[in-house]
Structures are given as structure tokens and as C-alpha cells.
Design an enzyme around this catalytic site. Structure first.
Site, PDB file in Angstrom:
ATOM      1  CG  HIS A  17      -4.672   3.564  10.121  1.00  0.00           C
ATOM      2  ND1 HIS A  17      -3.903   2.761  10.929  1.00  0.00           N
ATOM      3  CD2 HIS A  17      -4.007   3.626   8.941  1.00  0.00           C
ATOM      4  CE1 HIS A  17      -2.824   2.374  10.266  1.00  0.00           C
ATOM      5  NE2 HIS A  17      -2.880   2.878   9.053  1.00  0.00           N
ATOM      6  CD  GLN A  29      -4.651   3.425  14.227  1.00  0.00           C
ATOM      7  OE1 GLN A  29      -3.945   4.265  13.736  1.00  0.00           O
ATOM      8  NE2 GLN A  29      -4.990   2.357  13.553  1.00  0.00           N
ATOM      9  NE  ARG A  51       1.826   1.431  12.302  1.00  0.00           N
ATOM     10  CZ  ARG A  51       1.346   1.312  11.055  1.00  0.00           C
ATOM     11  NH1 ARG A  51       0.875   2.371  10.401  1.00  0.00           N
ATOM     12  NH2 ARG A  51       1.318   0.139  10.461  1.00  0.00           N
ATOM     13  CG  ASN A  55      -0.315  -0.281   2.512  1.00  0.00           C
ATOM     14  OD1 ASN A  55       0.900  -0.155   2.622  1.00  0.00           O
ATOM     15  ND2 ASN A  55      -1.091  -0.635   3.513  1.00  0.00           N
TER      16      ASN A  55
END
Ligand code: NAP
Length: 358
Positions: A309, A285, A256, A117
Site C-alpha cells: 500500500h 495490512q 480498499r 493524496n
């Protein structure tokens, strides 16, 4: 063999959009394949606490699949209960939710779908940079409110042309960000990383390495973070380092959340030391409802480009990391060698330097 996957819920969206492969409902598209090979496949989003599906099923699972978007935090303590666990596969990039040192000790392999990704994230970084520099969010909110006062948004809007942009980490994502910035005619592209890029790679993205991080941030109008989270980057961007930024700089972090000190960033934005902060990654998260990054603002009421995210989980990215996860599992079941680029921790040993120099 028992395979456990901790994924995020897709609910109705996943029923209507089968390309949302990384969801509990669509199971990375590997449920029938695993069943045909006689494997038991448990998929859940329930990941917190001792009664969660994660902690119940990890006890006898041989394979664990997790994703950075809804991280199942595999701590040393949980690994100690996971007597059968042999391999953890991250459906995506970034395995910091696994205690990697403990995985070495427990001879649990950790693999990720490297590169799956990186374009998705690099595009998001460029979007975030433009969103902040152009002061887009307050301008859009003004329109939704029914107002029209150009000066209120133009007073904090700039061109990216002529600005200095620097990346912390010039790996797959950081390098692609610099490539994508070339047509914007920035004044300079800087990078801070352990290793120097080969001269021709530097030249291709007009990049100059800066050796000292304080010197680096002091030269940048825009800083983007593209390094993994590890012992050397956790809390790297703290109150002290933020005080070395150019006053009014923009900071974009899709790497992050825990690389930045959350309160220090919120305070720097409030004071105007940062003009804007954008990204999609959070220190916990899902982020709690009262997380300061949800609502923090600069003194002019803008400068916040935060989202959940999702930069690395576009539908295109999901197709790639679902296919990559299947191929890692196939290699594991058949005892074939894994692609070395995907191996973070091999059996009892680190296989990459990317999670910190050691
Ligand atoms: P990569 O190709 O491994 O690049 C990371 C670069 O950062 C490497 O050049 C590495 O150097 C460097 N680095 C490591 N520690 C550093 C430090 N302390 N200071 C400066 N540079 C440092 O990884 P990538 O594919 O670009 O991905 C980077 C990170 O992005 C991932 O680890 C993940 O946390 C995050 N990510 C986020 C999303 C999302 O959806 N938001 C998706 C994918 C990835 P060495 O190789 O020399 O160690």
C-alpha cells in the site's frame, strides 16, 4: 494532553530520507511542535493484540493519529477502553479502519486529510491500468531472467485506446482518473456512483453514468474501484459480480482491499475471467506472506500488478498529509472550527455521506 500515533516503520530509509514524514522515525514532523506545546507524543508501529503499544497507550490518549498505510484498527471494543479519546485523525484519506458507527456512539470525532493524496492515487490507477493492459510485469520479469521471447508477452498485450474504462466511485480520485485518461482515446468512460455528476463535469471527462452495477461491469474492459469501504461496498466485487464482468476484463483497485472478495478475485484471474488485477490495498495490512494476491496469475502466467500500500504515500503526498494533520490538531487545540471537508464523524454524528448512504 496525550497524543498517540500509529505509523509504519521507516527504519534506515527514514533516517536517510527525512521526507518520509509518515514513519515512526520522522513522526509526521510534529514532535517538536507538540513538545513545545507541552503535549506528550507517543509514536509506534506496534498495533496488534492487547499488549501492543496501540492498546496500552490508547487507554489514556486524548488524540489518536493513524494512517491507512499501516492501519491501527480502532474497534468498538478498543474504543470502550479509550476513556479519554476525543479525536482520531487519519493521516491520509480513508478512515474505514475506525469503527465509525462506534465513534458516533462514543462521541469521538474522526477527521481525515481529505484530498491530500488524491492525485497520487489517480496517477497510480492510470499506471496500474497501463501496466495490466500492456502486460508490462511479465515483460519486465522476462528481461530480468535474461530471456527474450517477444511473442510470449505480446500475446497478451493490448492498447488502451478504444477500450471502455469505468470507475466505481466518481469522487475526488475517480474523477481525476477519468481526467487523466482523456488523451488515451478510450472508447467510453463510464461511472457507477450514487449521485450523477453535473452535466458539465460529465462532459469534461466524457463520462456516462450507468445505474446498475451488473450492467456497468458488463460494459467495461477496465474497471477501477475508487469508492470508500463501508457496509455497502465491503465484498461488493464477489464471485457473482465477477461473473458479470466482460470475460478477460482488467480490474484495478487502489481503494480498499476488502471491497473485493480475495478468493473470488484470485479464482477469476486463474480462470481467465479476469485478465489482470492490480492495486496496492489488501483486506489485511500488512498482507500475510501467503495472501493469494501476492502470487495469483492468469492462465498465461501474468496479470498481477499488486504492490504494498503506497500509492497515496509518495513523498509529495506525505508532505501534504503531514501538514494537514498538523492543521487539524492546531484547530482542535485552539477550539477552532475544522474544515468541513475533513470531518467524517463530528461529535456524536456522521458528517459525511461518503461512507455509505444512511
Ligand atoms: P471521495 O471524494 O469521497 O469519492 C468517493 C466516491 O465514491 C463518492 O462519489 C461516493 O459517493 C462514491 N461512493 C460511495 N459509496 C459508493 C458505492 N457503494 N458505489 C459507488 N460509489 C460510491 O473519496 P476519494 O478521495 O476519491 O477516495 C476514495 C477512496 O480511495 C477512499 O475512501 C480510500 O478508501 C481510497 N484511497 C486509497 C488511497 C491509497 O493510498 N491506496 C489513498 C487515498 C484514498 P457519495 O459522495 O455520493 O457518497
Amino acid at each position: 494532553m496525550k497524543v498517540l500515533a500509529i505509523l509504519y516503520n521507516g527504519f534506515n530509509a527514514a533516517v536517510k530520507e527525512p521526507r518520509l514524514l509518515g514513519t515512526v522515525e520522522n513522526k509526521l514532523g510534529i514532535d517538536k511542535w507538540l513538545a513545545s506545546r507541552g503535549h506528550e507524543y507517543i509514536v509506534s508501529s506496534d498495533k496488534e493484540g492487547p499488549d501492543s503499544d496501540f492498546q496500552k497507550h490508547i487507554v489514556d490518549a486524548e488524540v489518536l493519529i493513524t494512517t491507512p498505510f499501516h492501519p491501527g484498527y480502532l474497534t468498538r471494543e478498543i474504543m470502550e477502553k479509550a476513556k479519554n479519546l476525543k479525536i482520531c485523525v487519519t493521516a491520509g484519506v480513508g478512515s474505514d479502519h475506525v469503527d465509525l458507527n462506534a465513534a458516533v456512539d462514543h462521541k469521538i470525532q474522526v477527521l481525515e486529510v481529505t484530498g491530500s493524496n488524491v492525485v497520487s492515487v489517480a496517477e497510480h490507477v492510470v499506471m496500474n491500468i497501463l501496466t495490466l493492459v500492456r502486460n508490462f510485469v511479465p515483460a519486465h520479469e522476462m528481461i530480468e531472467r535474461g530471456d527474450w521471447q517477444v511473442s510470449d508477452v505480446a500475446r497478451n498485450a493490448f492498447d488502451l485506446e478504444g477500450k471502455v474504462v469505468g470507475t466505481i466511485g466518481a469522487g475526488r480520485i475517480g474523477y481525476r482518473v477519468l481526467e487523466r485518461l482523456i488523451p488515451f482515446d478510450c472508447k467510453e468512460h463510464l461511472y457507477y456512483d450514487y449521485a450523477k455528476l453535473p452535466a458539465e463535469r460529465e462532459k469534461a471527462v466524457k463520462a456516462r453514468k450507468v445505474e446498475d452495477i451488473e450492467d456497468f461491469v458488463g460494459q467495461c474492459d477496465v474497471v477501477t474501484v475508487n469508492a470508500p469501504l463501508h457496509e455497502g461496498t465491503r465484498g461488493l466485487i464477489n464471485e457473482k459480480l465477477l461473473s458479470k464482468f466482460k470475460p478477460g476484463a482488467w480490474l484495478v483497485n487502489t481503494a480498499r482491499g476488502a471491497i473485493c472478495d480475495a478468493d473470488a478475485v484470485a479464482a477469476a484471474l486463474k480462470s481467465g475471467q479476469l485478465r489482470g488485477y492490480a492495486g496496492d490495498v489488501w483486506n489485511v495490512q500488512p498482507a500475510p506472506k501467503d495472501h493469494p494476491w501476492r502470487t495469483m496469475k492468469n492462465p498465461l502466467g501474468g496479470g498481477n500488478g499488486m504492490t504494498p500500500h503506497y500509492s497515496g504515500t509518495t513523498l509529495d503526498a506525505q508532505a501534504r498529509y503531514a501538514a494537514g494533520t498538523k492543521s487539524i490538531l492546531e484547530n482542535y487545540f485552539e477550539g477552532k472550527e475544522q474544515d468541513p471537508a475533513n470531518v467524517i464523524v463530528g461529535v456524536g454524528a456522521w458528517a459525511t455521506k461518503s461512507y455509505g448512504q444512511r
